[in-house]
Motif scaffolding. Sequence first.
Motif, PDB file in Angstrom:
ATOM      1  N   ALA A  66      21.357  21.317   9.630  1.00  0.00           N
ATOM      2  CA  ALA A  66      21.264  21.110  10.449  1.00  0.00           C
ATOM      3  C   ALA A  66      23.032  20.893  11.005  1.00  0.00           C
ATOM      4  CB  ALA A  66      21.304  19.509  10.912  1.00  0.00           C
ATOM      5  N   GLN A  67      23.473  20.018   9.853  1.00  0.00           N
ATOM      6  CA  GLN A  67      25.175  19.733  10.111  1.00  0.00           C
ATOM      7  C   GLN A  67      26.009  21.695   9.772  1.00  0.00           C
ATOM      8  OE1 GLN A  67      26.801  17.711   6.509  1.00  0.00           O
ATOM      9  NE2 GLN A  67      25.157  15.913   6.859  1.00  0.00           N
ATOM     10  N   ARG A  68      25.574  22.887   9.706  1.00  0.00           N
ATOM     11  CA  ARG A  68      26.255  23.628   9.405  1.00  0.00           C
ATOM     12  C   ARG A  68      25.692  24.307  11.151  1.00  0.00           C
ATOM     13  NH1 ARG A  68      23.991  23.937   4.824  1.00  0.00           N
ATOM     14  NH2 ARG A  68      22.331  25.078   4.775  1.00  0.00           N
ATOM     15  N   ASN A  69      24.882  24.388  11.905  1.00  0.00           N
ATOM     16  CA  ASN A  69      24.056  25.435  12.914  1.00  0.00           C
ATOM     17  C   ASN A  69      24.352  24.832  14.311  1.00  0.00           C
ATOM     18  OD1 ASN A  69      22.945  27.447  10.973  1.00  0.00           O
ATOM     19  ND2 ASN A  69      21.389  26.240  10.564  1.00  0.00           N
ATOM     20  N   VAL A  70      24.516  22.937  14.168  1.00  0.00           N
ATOM     21  CA  VAL A  70      24.734  22.646  15.501  1.00  0.00           C
ATOM     22  C   VAL A  70      26.316  22.103  15.627  1.00  0.00           C
ATOM     23  CG1 VAL A  70      23.961  20.491  16.184  1.00  0.00           C
ATOM     24  CG2 VAL A  70      21.854  21.769  15.429  1.00  0.00           C
ATOM     25  N   SER A  71      26.890  22.194  16.447  1.00  0.00           N
ATOM     26  CA  SER A  71      27.591  21.936  17.072  1.00  0.00           C
ATOM     27  C   SER A  71      27.474  20.468  17.922  1.00  0.00           C
ATOM     28  CB  SER A  71      28.976  22.818  16.916  1.00  0.00           C
ATOM     29  OG  SER A  71      30.117  22.118  17.709  1.00  0.00           O
ATOM     30  N   ILE A  72      28.338  19.508  17.056  1.00  0.00           N
ATOM     31  CA  ILE A  72      28.639  17.998  17.859  1.00  0.00           C
ATOM     32  C   ILE A  72      29.699  17.564  18.263  1.00  0.00           C
ATOM     33  CG2 ILE A  72      28.330  15.788  18.033  1.00  0.00           C
ATOM     34  CD1 ILE A  72      25.967  16.394  16.035  1.00  0.00           C
ATOM     35  N   THR A  73      30.227  17.507  19.758  1.00  0.00           N
ATOM     36  CA  THR A  73      31.479  16.650  20.419  1.00  0.00           C
ATOM     37  C   THR A  73      30.803  15.946  20.981  1.00  0.00           C
ATOM     38  OG1 THR A  73      31.358  17.997  22.475  1.00  0.00           O
ATOM     39  CG2 THR A  73      31.999  19.251  20.886  1.00  0.00           C
ATOM     40  N   VAL A  83      23.676  24.957  19.358  1.00  0.00           N
ATOM     41  CA  VAL A  83      23.774  25.756  19.359  1.00  0.00           C
ATOM     42  C   VAL A  83      23.986  26.970  19.541  1.00  0.00           C
ATOM     43  CG1 VAL A  83      21.855  27.010  17.154  1.00  0.00           C
ATOM     44  CG2 VAL A  83      21.323  25.522  17.729  1.00  0.00           C
ATOM     45  N   LEU A  84      25.203  27.404  18.613  1.00  0.00           N
ATOM     46  CA  LEU A  84      25.898  29.021  18.492  1.00  0.00           C
ATOM     47  C   LEU A  84      26.193  29.167  19.778  1.00  0.00           C
ATOM     48  CD1 LEU A  84      22.954  31.557  17.129  1.00  0.00           C
ATOM     49  CD2 LEU A  84      25.631  30.785  16.059  1.00  0.00           C
ATOM     50  N   GLY A  85      26.706  27.389  20.439  1.00  0.00           N
ATOM     51  CA  GLY A  85      27.551  27.821  22.039  1.00  0.00           C
ATOM     52  C   GLY A  85      26.817  27.724  23.169  1.00  0.00           C
ATOM     53  N   VAL A  86      25.076  28.421  22.532  1.00  0.00           N
ATOM     54  CA  VAL A  86      24.729  28.885  23.838  1.00  0.00           C
ATOM     55  C   VAL A  86      23.453  27.760  24.209  1.00  0.00           C
ATOM     56  CG1 VAL A  86      22.927  30.852  24.100  1.00  0.00           C
ATOM     57  CG2 VAL A  86      24.903  31.209  22.671  1.00  0.00           C
ATOM     58  N   ILE A  87      22.607  28.036  23.510  1.00  0.00           N
ATOM     59  CA  ILE A  87      21.778  25.995  23.880  1.00  0.00           C
ATOM     60  C   ILE A  87      22.335  25.354  23.703  1.00  0.00           C
ATOM     61  CG2 ILE A  87      19.966  25.276  23.093  1.00  0.00           C
ATOM     62  CD1 ILE A  87      19.312  27.993  22.478  1.00  0.00           C
ATOM     63  N   SER A  88      22.683  23.916  24.133  1.00  0.00           N
ATOM     64  CA  SER A  88      23.002  22.677  23.867  1.00  0.00           C
ATOM     65  C   SER A  88      22.106  21.736  25.037  1.00  0.00           C
ATOM     66  CB  SER A  88      24.561  22.740  24.615  1.00  0.00           C
ATOM     67  OG  SER A  88      24.103  23.304  25.969  1.00  0.00           O
ATOM     68  N   SER A  89      22.182  20.404  24.413  1.00  0.00           N
ATOM     69  CA  SER A  89      22.003  18.915  24.900  1.00  0.00           C
ATOM     70  C   SER A  89      22.906  18.551  25.153  1.00  0.00           C
ATOM     71  CB  SER A  89      21.125  18.885  24.300  1.00  0.00           C
ATOM     72  OG  SER A  89      19.755  20.149  24.203  1.00  0.00           O
ATOM     73  N   ARG A  90      22.745  17.357  25.911  1.00  0.00           N
ATOM     74  CA  ARG A  90      23.963  16.060  26.348  1.00  0.00           C
ATOM     75  C   ARG A  90      23.173  14.837  26.671  1.00  0.00           C
ATOM     76  NH1 ARG A  90      27.132  14.746  31.625  1.00  0.00           N
ATOM     77  NH2 ARG A  90      25.209  15.398  32.480  1.00  0.00           N
ATOM     78  N   ALA A  91      24.089  13.745  25.977  1.00  0.00           N
ATOM     79  CA  ALA A  91      22.945  12.299  25.926  1.00  0.00           C
ATOM     80  C   ALA A  91      23.801  11.555  26.532  1.00  0.00           C
ATOM     81  CB  ALA A  91      22.416  12.158  24.874  1.00  0.00           C
ATOM     82  N   VAL A  92      24.289  11.141  27.310  1.00  0.00           N
ATOM     83  CA  VAL A  92      24.894  10.149  27.774  1.00  0.00           C
ATOM     84  C   VAL A  92      24.822   8.498  27.598  1.00  0.00           C
ATOM     85  CG1 VAL A  92      26.461   9.037  30.160  1.00  0.00           C
ATOM     86  CG2 VAL A  92      25.391  11.343  29.307  1.00  0.00           C
ATOM     87  N   TYR A  93      25.724   8.006  27.549  1.00  0.00           N
ATOM     88  CA  TYR A  93      25.150   6.153  26.893  1.00  0.00           C
ATOM     89  C   TYR A  93      25.576   5.519  28.574  1.00  0.00           C
ATOM     90  CZ  TYR A  93      25.745   0.845  25.552  1.00  0.00           C
ATOM     91  OH  TYR A  93      25.908  -0.214  25.368  1.00  0.00           O
ATOM     92  N   GLU A  94      24.723   4.622  28.504  1.00  0.00           N
ATOM     93  CA  GLU A  94      24.748   3.312  29.462  1.00  0.00           C
ATOM     94  C   GLU A  94      24.766   2.436  29.387  1.00  0.00           C
ATOM     95  OE1 GLU A  94      22.858   3.407  34.029  1.00  0.00           O
ATOM     96  OE2 GLU A  94      22.550   4.983  32.569  1.00  0.00           O
ATOM     97  N   GLU A  95      25.439   1.363  29.537  1.00  0.00           N
ATOM     98  CA  GLU A  95      25.570   0.148  28.886  1.00  0.00           C
ATOM     99  C   GLU A  95      24.341  -0.900  29.686  1.00  0.00           C
ATOM    100  OE1 GLU A  95      26.657  -3.157  26.836  1.00  0.00           O
ATOM    101  OE2 GLU A  95      28.657  -1.110  27.392  1.00  0.00           O
TER     102      GLU A  95
END
Length: 103
Positions: A66-73, A83-95
């Motif tokens: 997972a460390q090699r294949n998933v990019s996290i920003t 993954v490969l800049g094509v399939i992505s998901s986003r998580a947001v923190y809310e206090e």
Amino acid sequence: MSRKRGILVAIGAVLIVVVGGGAYAARGNVAYARVATGYAAKTTCSCLHVSGRALDSCIADFPPEAQRNVSITQDGDEVRASVLGVISSRAVYEEGYGCRIEE
């Protein structure tokens, strides 16, 4: 002339079957990648904002593959995994609520 046309039609039909079969076979991998990026984004967001750990420390929790294949920003309260800049998901923190996945 009709023999050439027949050969071209046959080649075209074979290409359609190969491309269609490849797309059908890849559908499971796309679904897996969507789940994996969602998991990575949510877990990393919680690790950063709820646990207060550093990004490198959070990424170290993932398996080597997972460390090699998933990019996290990270950008503020938002974490994006792809993954490969094509399939992505986003998580947001809310206090007060923690992290949630957004489409």
